[in-house]
Design a protein around this motif. Sequence first.
Motif, PDB file in Angstrom:
ATOM      1  N   SER A  42       0.681  -1.103   0.204  1.00 26.57           N
ATOM      2  CA  SER A  42       0.051  -0.515   0.107  1.00 26.57           C
ATOM      3  C   SER A  42       0.446   1.046   0.163  1.00 26.57           C
ATOM      4  CB  SER A  42      -0.630   0.038   0.839  1.00 26.57           C
ATOM      5  OG  SER A  42      -2.004  -1.446   1.668  1.00 26.57           O
ATOM      6  N   ASN A  43       2.492   1.100  -0.063  1.00 30.33           N
ATOM      7  CA  ASN A  43       2.742   2.339   0.248  1.00 30.33           C
ATOM      8  C   ASN A  43       3.196   3.387   1.065  1.00 30.33           C
ATOM      9  OD1 ASN A  43       3.560   1.611  -3.363  1.00 30.33           O
ATOM     10  ND2 ASN A  43       1.701   2.708  -4.183  1.00 30.33           N
ATOM     11  N   GLU A  44       3.450   2.406   2.221  1.00 29.93           N
ATOM     12  CA  GLU A  44       3.141   3.096   3.389  1.00 29.93           C
ATOM     13  C   GLU A  44       4.097   3.635   3.337  1.00 29.93           C
ATOM     14  OE1 GLU A  44      -1.282   0.668   4.935  1.00 29.93           O
ATOM     15  OE2 GLU A  44       1.166  -0.184   4.313  1.00 29.93           O
ATOM     16  N   ASN A  45       4.165   4.302   4.653  1.00 30.62           N
ATOM     17  CA  ASN A  45       6.023   4.703   4.453  1.00 30.62           C
ATOM     18  C   ASN A  45       6.298   3.701   6.236  1.00 30.62           C
ATOM     19  OD1 ASN A  45       8.263   6.272   6.072  1.00 30.62           O
ATOM     20  ND2 ASN A  45       7.437   7.811   5.729  1.00 30.62           N
ATOM     21  N   PRO A  46       7.447   3.376   5.832  1.00 37.46           N
ATOM     22  CA  PRO A  46       7.710   2.056   6.652  1.00 37.46           C
ATOM     23  C   PRO A  46       8.344   2.123   8.084  1.00 37.46           C
ATOM     24  CG  PRO A  46       9.421   1.491   4.883  1.00 37.46           C
ATOM     25  CD  PRO A  46       8.540   3.035   4.754  1.00 37.46           C
ATOM     26  N   TYR A  47       8.495   3.335   7.894  1.00 41.14           N
ATOM     27  CA  TYR A  47       9.514   4.241   9.235  1.00 41.14           C
ATOM     28  C   TYR A  47       8.479   4.948   9.930  1.00 41.14           C
ATOM     29  CZ  TYR A  47      13.162   3.576   5.530  1.00 41.14           C
ATOM     30  OH  TYR A  47      13.704   2.885   4.321  1.00 41.14           O
ATOM     31  N   GLY A  48       7.140   5.012   9.830  1.00 42.26           N
ATOM     32  CA  GLY A  48       6.431   5.152  10.408  1.00 42.26           C
ATOM     33  C   GLY A  48       5.842   6.700  10.561  1.00 42.26           C
ATOM     34  N   CYS A  49       5.964   8.082  11.674  1.00 40.34           N
ATOM     35  CA  CYS A  49       5.898   8.846  11.530  1.00 40.34           C
ATOM     36  C   CYS A  49       6.046   9.466  12.209  1.00 40.34           C
ATOM     37  CB  CYS A  49       3.869   9.918  11.529  1.00 40.34           C
ATOM     38  SG  CYS A  49       3.375   8.997  13.337  1.00 40.34           S
ATOM     39  N   SER A  50       6.179  10.738  12.427  1.00 44.58           N
ATOM     40  CA  SER A  50       7.810  11.793  13.168  1.00 44.58           C
ATOM     41  C   SER A  50       7.023  11.176  14.584  1.00 44.58           C
ATOM     42  CB  SER A  50       7.378  13.242  12.989  1.00 44.58           C
ATOM     43  OG  SER A  50       8.188  13.903  13.893  1.00 44.58           O
ATOM     44  N   ASP A  51       7.896  12.024  16.096  1.00 41.27           N
ATOM     45  CA  ASP A  51       7.965  11.729  17.196  1.00 41.27           C
ATOM     46  C   ASP A  51       6.846  13.035  17.413  1.00 41.27           C
ATOM     47  OD1 ASP A  51       9.250   9.434  17.157  1.00 41.27           O
ATOM     48  OD2 ASP A  51      10.290   9.866  18.306  1.00 41.27           O
ATOM     49  N   LEU A  52       6.784  14.233  16.656  1.00 47.56           N
ATOM     50  CA  LEU A  52       6.804  14.831  16.868  1.00 47.56           C
ATOM     51  C   LEU A  52       5.081  14.844  16.509  1.00 47.56           C
ATOM     52  CD1 LEU A  52       8.824  18.243  15.497  1.00 47.56           C
ATOM     53  CD2 LEU A  52       8.897  17.771  17.924  1.00 47.56           C
ATOM     54  N   ALA A  53       4.556  14.486  15.663  1.00 47.49           N
ATOM     55  CA  ALA A  53       3.388  13.953  15.166  1.00 47.49           C
ATOM     56  C   ALA A  53       2.695  12.544  16.360  1.00 47.49           C
ATOM     57  CB  ALA A  53       3.112  13.808  13.798  1.00 47.49           C
ATOM     58  N   LYS A  54       2.848  12.072  16.815  1.00 45.08           N
ATOM     59  CA  LYS A  54       3.057  10.964  18.262  1.00 45.08           C
ATOM     60  C   LYS A  54       1.971  11.552  19.576  1.00 45.08           C
ATOM     61  CE  LYS A  54       5.484   7.548  16.288  1.00 45.08           C
ATOM     62  NZ  LYS A  54       6.566   6.201  16.856  1.00 45.08           N
ATOM     63  N   LEU A 325       3.880 -15.225  -3.451  1.00 45.29           N
ATOM     64  CA  LEU A 325       4.298 -14.556  -2.467  1.00 45.29           C
ATOM     65  C   LEU A 325       3.611 -14.558  -1.269  1.00 45.29           C
ATOM     66  CD1 LEU A 325       5.239 -11.774  -3.948  1.00 45.29           C
ATOM     67  CD2 LEU A 325       7.253 -13.502  -3.199  1.00 45.29           C
ATOM     68  N   LEU A 326       1.928 -14.184  -1.034  1.00 40.10           N
ATOM     69  CA  LEU A 326       1.075 -14.696   0.040  1.00 40.10           C
ATOM     70  C   LEU A 326       1.937 -15.520   1.004  1.00 40.10           C
ATOM     71  CD1 LEU A 326      -0.956 -11.786   0.602  1.00 40.10           C
ATOM     72  CD2 LEU A 326      -2.288 -13.320  -0.040  1.00 40.10           C
ATOM     73  N   ALA A 327       1.809 -16.613   0.534  1.00 42.59           N
ATOM     74  CA  ALA A 327       1.594 -17.948   0.909  1.00 42.59           C
ATOM     75  C   ALA A 327       2.668 -17.732   2.072  1.00 42.59           C
ATOM     76  CB  ALA A 327       1.498 -18.969   0.272  1.00 42.59           C
ATOM     77  N   GLN A 328       4.014 -16.852   1.381  1.00 42.51           N
ATOM     78  CA  GLN A 328       4.688 -16.734   2.271  1.00 42.51           C
ATOM     79  C   GLN A 328       5.167 -15.682   3.287  1.00 42.51           C
ATOM     80  OE1 GLN A 328       8.860 -17.849   0.747  1.00 42.51           O
ATOM     81  NE2 GLN A 328       7.669 -18.148  -1.485  1.00 42.51           N
ATOM     82  N   GLY A 329       3.718 -14.603   3.532  1.00 46.27           N
ATOM     83  CA  GLY A 329       4.015 -13.532   3.979  1.00 46.27           C
ATOM     84  C   GLY A 329       4.591 -12.447   4.067  1.00 46.27           C
ATOM     85  N   VAL A 330       4.071 -12.342   2.307  1.00 50.46           N
ATOM     86  CA  VAL A 330       4.976 -10.912   2.081  1.00 50.46           C
ATOM     87  C   VAL A 330       3.108 -10.465   0.932  1.00 50.46           C
ATOM     88  CG1 VAL A 330       6.437 -10.143   0.147  1.00 50.46           C
ATOM     89  CG2 VAL A 330       7.712 -11.725   1.773  1.00 50.46           C
ATOM     90  N   ILE A 331       2.424  -9.826   1.597  1.00 46.86           N
ATOM     91  CA  ILE A 331       2.358  -9.014   0.783  1.00 46.86           C
ATOM     92  C   ILE A 331       2.132  -7.482  -0.812  1.00 46.86           C
ATOM     93  CG2 ILE A 331      -0.315  -8.076   0.902  1.00 46.86           C
ATOM     94  CD1 ILE A 331       0.191  -8.704   3.806  1.00 46.86           C
ATOM     95  N   VAL A 332       2.529  -7.930  -1.501  1.00 46.01           N
ATOM     96  CA  VAL A 332       2.104  -7.225  -2.529  1.00 46.01           C
ATOM     97  C   VAL A 332       0.990  -6.779  -3.613  1.00 46.01           C
ATOM     98  CG1 VAL A 332       4.800  -7.855  -2.994  1.00 46.01           C
ATOM     99  CG2 VAL A 332       2.728  -9.128  -4.117  1.00 46.01           C
ATOM    100  N   ARG A 333       1.543  -6.449  -4.323  1.00 45.22           N
ATOM    101  CA  ARG A 333       0.017  -5.629  -5.324  1.00 45.22           C
ATOM    102  C   ARG A 333       0.305  -6.758  -6.135  1.00 45.22           C
ATOM    103  NH1 ARG A 333      -4.022  -1.722  -3.935  1.00 45.22           N
ATOM    104  NH2 ARG A 333      -4.968  -3.212  -5.866  1.00 45.22           N
ATOM    105  N   SER A 334      -0.455  -7.106  -6.850  1.00 42.16           N
ATOM    106  CA  SER A 334      -0.647  -8.435  -8.245  1.00 42.16           C
ATOM    107  C   SER A 334      -1.207  -7.013  -8.822  1.00 42.16           C
ATOM    108  CB  SER A 334      -1.519  -8.977  -8.592  1.00 42.16           C
ATOM    109  OG  SER A 334      -2.266  -9.542  -9.840  1.00 42.16           O
ATOM    110  N   GLY A 335      -0.611  -6.683 -10.631  1.00 39.87           N
ATOM    111  CA  GLY A 335      -0.417  -6.141 -11.392  1.00 39.87           C
ATOM    112  C   GLY A 335      -2.035  -6.182 -12.017  1.00 39.87           C
ATOM    113  N   SER A 336      -2.340  -7.372 -12.301  1.00 42.43           N
ATOM    114  CA  SER A 336      -3.784  -7.748 -12.477  1.00 42.43           C
ATOM    115  C   SER A 336      -4.974  -6.241 -12.184  1.00 42.43           C
ATOM    116  CB  SER A 336      -3.967  -8.756 -12.887  1.00 42.43           C
ATOM    117  OG  SER A 336      -4.607  -9.315 -11.386  1.00 42.43           O
TER     118      SER A 336
END
Length: 372
Positions: A42-54, A325-336
């Motif tokens: 989902s193109n999320e930020n893997p590093y989370g958000c700023s501590d200031l935001a929290k 990939l899903l069966a191995q615990g890796v979630i991506v998006r299918s191009g279909s």
Amino acid sequence: MHVSVKIPTRKEIEHLGVYVPGKPIEEVKREFGLTDIAKLASNENPYGCSDLAKRAVIREMDKSALYPEGTAPELAAKLSVHLGIERERIIVGNGSDEIIRLLTRSYISAGDEAIMGDVTFSRYETNVRIEGGVPITVPLIDGVHDLAGMLQAVGTNTKMIFVCNPNNPTGTIVGRSELLSFIKEVPSHIILVIDEAYCEYVSDPAFLQTIPLLASHPNLVILRTFSKIYGLAALRIGYGLMHPSVVQELIKVKEPFNSNRLAQAAAIASLDDAPFAADCARRNEEARNGLQHELEQMGLSCFPSHANFLMVKLGKSGDDVFQALLAQGVIVRSGSLLGYPDTIRVSVGTDQENHAFITALQRVINDGNEPR
């Protein structure tokens, strides 16, 4: 006893598909009995958000019984200074997705046409169709918007044009001079929407800085979001930059309290943490380059991405690879689901997540053999 009754809906939505997001981590854990999941869908930020935001969210919780200010004036004022733009040109939304909806609700009537790439963010087409409009799709060229083709598609019924830059799902950008010429050539009565959700990740000098063009092009609309580099996807907050008269039209049709208190507070604080965003951009570029190198070693290629994801050309069914990939615990998006059925789109994750993806993909490509 339940009686089945089909109550007719508006004809515009009869054949609309339902948006399919990336699979949630919790669902995959249940479905496959796994404990370790790498969600790269989902193109999320893997590093989370700023501590200031929290910290800002925690403080704002004391006011959670109170409605937020309807036009997010403090955030708009902060963005005005941050971007060097007049406050009157800014509208805040429940994610930049909402600004798309407000634009089509305000400017698209039945039969109006909206031009967009044939493989781009799906919400453009969906929202145009909801209003009874007609999407006109122009094929990408090597994953890049064909701006000349989009100009040629302009007709008497054209009301709106969408350009996603960087483009989702390919990650490509259009050239600076090409986009500048395009903006100048689009007729002034047509709303031109440049969606820059991933702009903070771009380091290429060929990327056009569009904000200075707002003053001379009243039909130009720029969309941005706090969901990506600022890591506030769960709070749903984005914004649009445009002529003040367009802002006033959108305010007429938006919900009274469209962006919540916690989101507004977190966004304001995020703008005070420039080092966090810069670090995310740097780490993303390093990790993306590393992923691309690993994929090339496997004989695979990608569209040249300037965002926080890669669209990988597989030469085989993206659905099959997605499931394996899903069966191995890796979630991506299918191009279909995204317009290129022989691809997958993978978000750039942490080093651990990226390693899990490469290891799992090697197993899939090698038909179940141990990765090399």
